[in-house]
Design a protein around this motif. Structure first.
Motif, PDB file in Angstrom:
ATOM      1  N   ALA A   6       0.792  -1.174  -0.019  1.00  0.00           N
ATOM      2  CA  ALA A   6       0.063  -0.277   0.017  1.00  0.00           C
ATOM      3  C   ALA A   6       0.844   1.090  -0.047  1.00  0.00           C
ATOM      4  O   ALA A   6       0.491   2.347  -0.461  1.00  0.00           O
ATOM      5  CB  ALA A   6      -0.959  -0.020   1.136  1.00  0.00           C
ATOM      6  N   LEU A   7       1.935   1.217   0.587  1.00  0.00           N
ATOM      7  CA  LEU A   7       2.981   2.315   0.582  1.00  0.00           C
ATOM      8  C   LEU A   7       3.727   2.334  -0.605  1.00  0.00           C
ATOM      9  O   LEU A   7       4.556   3.296  -0.851  1.00  0.00           O
ATOM     10  CB  LEU A   7       3.920   2.249   1.736  1.00  0.00           C
ATOM     11  N   GLY A   8       3.858   1.430  -1.512  1.00  0.00           N
ATOM     12  CA  GLY A   8       4.509   1.237  -2.473  1.00  0.00           C
ATOM     13  C   GLY A   8       6.109   0.964  -2.396  1.00  0.00           C
ATOM     14  O   GLY A   8       6.873   1.318  -3.211  1.00  0.00           O
ATOM     15  N   VAL A   9       6.159   0.129  -1.380  1.00  0.00           N
ATOM     16  CA  VAL A   9       7.623  -0.092  -0.978  1.00  0.00           C
ATOM     17  C   VAL A   9       7.895  -1.535  -1.418  1.00  0.00           C
ATOM     18  O   VAL A   9       6.822  -2.747  -1.258  1.00  0.00           O
ATOM     19  CB  VAL A   9       7.812  -0.096   0.791  1.00  0.00           C
ATOM     20  N   PRO A  10       8.910  -1.884  -1.860  1.00  0.00           N
ATOM     21  CA  PRO A  10       9.214  -3.227  -2.356  1.00  0.00           C
ATOM     22  C   PRO A  10       9.500  -4.161  -1.069  1.00  0.00           C
ATOM     23  O   PRO A  10      10.092  -3.590  -0.152  1.00  0.00           O
ATOM     24  CB  PRO A  10      10.530  -3.165  -2.895  1.00  0.00           C
ATOM     25  N   PRO A  11       9.175  -5.582  -1.257  1.00  0.00           N
ATOM     26  CA  PRO A  11       9.215  -6.428  -0.178  1.00  0.00           C
ATOM     27  C   PRO A  11      10.752  -6.430   0.418  1.00  0.00           C
ATOM     28  O   PRO A  11      10.926  -6.583   1.444  1.00  0.00           O
ATOM     29  CB  PRO A  11       8.989  -7.612  -0.773  1.00  0.00           C
ATOM     30  N   GLU A  12      11.810  -6.173  -0.363  1.00  0.00           N
ATOM     31  CA  GLU A  12      13.170  -6.196   0.107  1.00  0.00           C
ATOM     32  C   GLU A  12      13.395  -5.193   0.999  1.00  0.00           C
ATOM     33  O   GLU A  12      14.529  -5.224   1.941  1.00  0.00           O
ATOM     34  CB  GLU A  12      14.040  -6.317  -1.044  1.00  0.00           C
ATOM     35  N   SER A  13      12.668  -4.160   1.398  1.00  0.00           N
ATOM     36  CA  SER A  13      12.854  -3.068   2.103  1.00  0.00           C
ATOM     37  C   SER A  13      11.889  -3.322   3.442  1.00  0.00           C
ATOM     38  O   SER A  13      11.687  -2.504   4.320  1.00  0.00           O
ATOM     39  CB  SER A  13      12.387  -1.777   1.706  1.00  0.00           C
ATOM     40  N   THR A  14      11.646  -4.544   3.609  1.00  0.00           N
ATOM     41  CA  THR A  14      10.680  -4.736   4.899  1.00  0.00           C
ATOM     42  C   THR A  14      11.540  -6.051   5.641  1.00  0.00           C
ATOM     43  O   THR A  14      12.087  -6.712   5.092  1.00  0.00           O
ATOM     44  CB  THR A  14       9.399  -5.258   4.719  1.00  0.00           C
ATOM     45  N   CYS A  15      11.197  -6.327   6.821  1.00  0.00           N
ATOM     46  CA  CYS A  15      11.649  -7.190   7.838  1.00  0.00           C
ATOM     47  C   CYS A  15      10.596  -7.401   8.940  1.00  0.00           C
ATOM     48  O   CYS A  15      10.018  -6.268   9.357  1.00  0.00           O
ATOM     49  CB  CYS A  15      13.123  -6.881   8.368  1.00  0.00           C
TER      50      CYS A  15
END
Length: 145
Positions: free
Chosen positions: A23-32
């Motif tokens: 929803a934020l437009g953030v790629p999965p690799e930017s999450t943990c």
């Protein structure tokens, strides 16, 4: 056999964080996301706050404090929380997006003190309810990504 429910908790948390990131437009690799005590998540953002243009910005989630926005330090120390969303521990992704949009517009949303939610016995169900359900669009800019 997963007698403690860790697999379900991890899957639900990953799904929820994925839904918020999408929803934020953030790629999965930017999450943990990590289950445990406390369960937590981190979403690295490309945007910068108007008052801290030289600091990286991130959204943090913890099972007793919900979402918070934090800036990175230059010294490698802990991040500095600038606002907590409040409300509920597992809000829908659209509320997290609105919180970030207001922060970026310097409208001072949320609260300065951590909400300190009680441990939630139905946390896995709440995470799953708001978790990833398929392709969506970025809502930070208000337009599809």
């Amino acid at each position: 056999m997963d007698i403690y429910g860790w697999d379900a908790a991890e899957s639900a948390l990953q799904g929820y964080v994925s839904a918020v990131a999408e929803a934020l437009g953030v790629p999965p690799e930017s999450t943990c996301a990590m289950t445990g005590r406390p369960a937590s998540a981190y979403i690295a953002l490309e945007e910068r706050l108007p008052n801290f243009p030289d600091r990286d910005l991130a959204l943090l989630w913890e099972d007793t404090q919900g979402w918070a926005a934090a800036i990175e330090t230059h010294s490698g120390e802990d991040v500095i929380v600038v606002a907590y969303l409040g409300g509920e521990v597992v809000p829908p992704a659209r509320e997290v997006v609105a919180f970030l949009r207001d922060l970026l517009a310097d409208r001072h949303p949320g609260q300065l003190e951590p909400p300190n939610f009680d441990r939630c016995p139905d946390l896995v169900e709440r995470l799953a309810r708001h978790g990833h359900r398929g392709p969506s669009r970025s809502m930070v800019s208000g337009s599809p990504s």
